[in-house]
Design an enzyme around this catalytic site. Structure first.
Site, short mmCIF file in Angstrom:
data_model
loop_
_atom_site.label_atom_id
_atom_site.label_comp_id
_atom_site.label_asym_id
_atom_site.label_seq_id
_atom_site.Cartn_x
_atom_site.Cartn_y
_atom_site.Cartn_z
CB ILE A 202 -10.41 26.22 3.25
CG1 ILE A 202 -10.36 24.72 2.88
CG2 ILE A 202 -11.18 26.43 4.56
CD1 ILE A 202 -11.70 24.03 2.72
CG HIS A 203 -13.37 31.59 1.24
ND1 HIS A 203 -13.51 30.82 0.12
CD2 HIS A 203 -14.45 32.39 1.26
CE1 HIS A 203 -14.62 31.14 -0.51
NE2 HIS A 203 -15.23 32.10 0.17
NE ARG A 204 -18.60 29.38 1.25
CZ ARG A 204 -18.83 30.48 0.56
NH1 ARG A 204 -19.20 31.58 1.17
NH2 ARG A 204 -18.72 30.50 -0.74
CG ASP A 281 -14.75 26.58 2.24
OD1 ASP A 281 -14.21 27.29 1.36
OD2 ASP A 281 -14.50 26.70 3.45
#
Ligand code: UD1
Ligand code: UDP
Length: 362
Positions: A202-204, A281
């Protein structure tokens, strides 16, 4: 012929080397410029070592900052460099702030601009990446699209000149990597030889800057692991910073939850292939999952890789704990599906085609 390639973020380090090699084979010399957008050893150097990327001729060491500050500092430095080296063209990849800065600088200096991974759209202008892509495509002189849908997206915006459908360079690099790595070895080094697991990345901005979304995703990871599902979660530095604001990670963690630093590319490919499911994501990871036969749950409202959702391989899921856990358990508890291979992403020769087209046209 001399090209300047501008890179700065993790996915760009992974895409670059295979194209660099093909450029060299075509007798094209390449000057590599690293903006320094990503700078931790495990977000940058590890890929240079593992994928044999040459040391960049220039490293701007820009590091982090708000969008304007980060992009602005890149513009100032890139302009000086491009004025002094005067390349025949500038190559940029994807949709990061490094892409945008490289594109704007080249375009203002009237240096032909080449965009690799052109034509992707989420149609969500709240995403910084969407703005970066639209602007870069609009001002590019050569556009290399990974899929037929990317070509259609460009057409809708009136971009049709010098658009080439070459396939996806990430498929090229992944195919080569699969021939090199020993997956069993990597799994046992990571203590994952005998257990089904879910891989999470996850990093968005929409899932990290929005602490409500991050809370829902984190809770789903905790819940799945407490129900006995092994979770491997290599944490992007942005996500780690935000998680620390949200919770006491040490209190939440349990024996089934492997919270680990970002992985090397070889480790990542091995884990993507061997996991039962990926929750992500990331744009790149969604595709790699498909290449490697592992389905992805995507906690986002939309994706650039719509085809993989349309065919039912990947699934968009609401960013709430119950939806994520329910969809994850459904896939985790079913046998892994056999994927019908198609050449939607090309044949693994996108980089070759890019180098030949540049050689012919510049
Ligand atoms: C950037 C790209 C995104 C891409 C992602 C790949 C933009 C707008 N976003 O997002 O499209 O999917 O890279 O991973 O360009 N950080 C570190 N160490 C690092 C790198 C980052 O600590 O080596 C921290 C920074 O301090 C910053 C945060 O992570 O606070 C975000 O970094 P940034 O490069 O701005 O954006 P990403 O979220 O990585
Ligand atoms: N990746 C990696 N280690 C990790 C997470 C991702 O090597 O811990 C690789 C992944 O295999 C893919 C690329 O990084 O090739 C995707 O980059 P990222 O998710 O950072 O960005 P995006 O593709 O969303 O722009």
């Amino acid at each position: 012929m001399k090209v300047a390639t501008i890179i700065g973020a993790r996915p760009q380090f992974i895409k670059t080397p295979i194209v660099s090699r093909e450029l060299e084979l075509q007798g094209i010399s390449e000057i590599l410029i690293h903006t320094g957008q990503h700078f931790d050893t495990n977000m940058s150097e590890v890929f240079f070592n593992q994928l044999n990327i040459k040391t960049p001729e220039y490293n701007l060491n820009i590091n982090s900052g708000f969008h304007g500050e980060q992009t602005g500092r890149m513009l100032v430095e890139l302009e000086k460099i491009l004025l002094s080296i005067r390349p025949d063209c500038v190559i940029v990849y994807g949709d990061t702030n490094s892409t945008l800065a490289g594109a704007l600088t080249a375009s203002k200096l009237h240096i032909p601009l080449v965009h690799i991974e052109a034509g992707l759209r989420s149609y969500n202008r709240l995403m910084p990446e969407e703005i970066n892509r639209v602007i870069t495509d609009t001002i590019s002189d050569f556009l290399f699209a990974p899929t037929s849908d990317a070509i259609k997206n460009l057409k809708l915006e009136g971009v049709t000149r010098n658009v080439f459908h070459v396939g996806d360079v990430m498929l090229d690099v992944m195919q080569e990597t699969l021939r090199k790595i020993n997956i069993e070895d990597i799994l046992s080094k990571n203590g994952l030889a005998d257990e089904n697991f879910i891989l999470v990345t996850i990093h968005r901005a929409e899932n990290t800057d929005n602490l409500g979304n991050l809370f829902q995703i984190w809770n789903s990871v905790i819940k799945l692991s407490r129900e006995g599902v092994r979770i491997v979660f290599p944490v992007h530095p942005r996500t780690l910073q935000k998680l620390k604001q949200l919770t006491n990670i040490e209190n939440d963690i349990n024996v089934k939850l492997n919270l680990v630093p970002p992985l090397s590319y070889f480790e990542m490919i091995a884990l993507e292939k061997s996991s039962k499911l990926i929750i992500t994501d990331s744009g790149g990871v969604q595709k790699e999952g498909y290449f490697l036969g592992t389905r992805c749950l995507i906690p986002r409202g939309e994706t650039e890789w719509t085809k993989l959702v349309e065919i039912g391989w990947n699934k968009l899921v609401q960013t709430d704990t119950d939806s994520i856990v329910q969809s994850a358990l459904e896939i985790f508890n079913s046998p892994k599906e056999v994927r019908k291979l198609s050449n939607y992403f090309g044949n693994g020769d996108a980089s070759k085609k890019i180098a030949s087209i540049l050689k012919e046209n510049l």
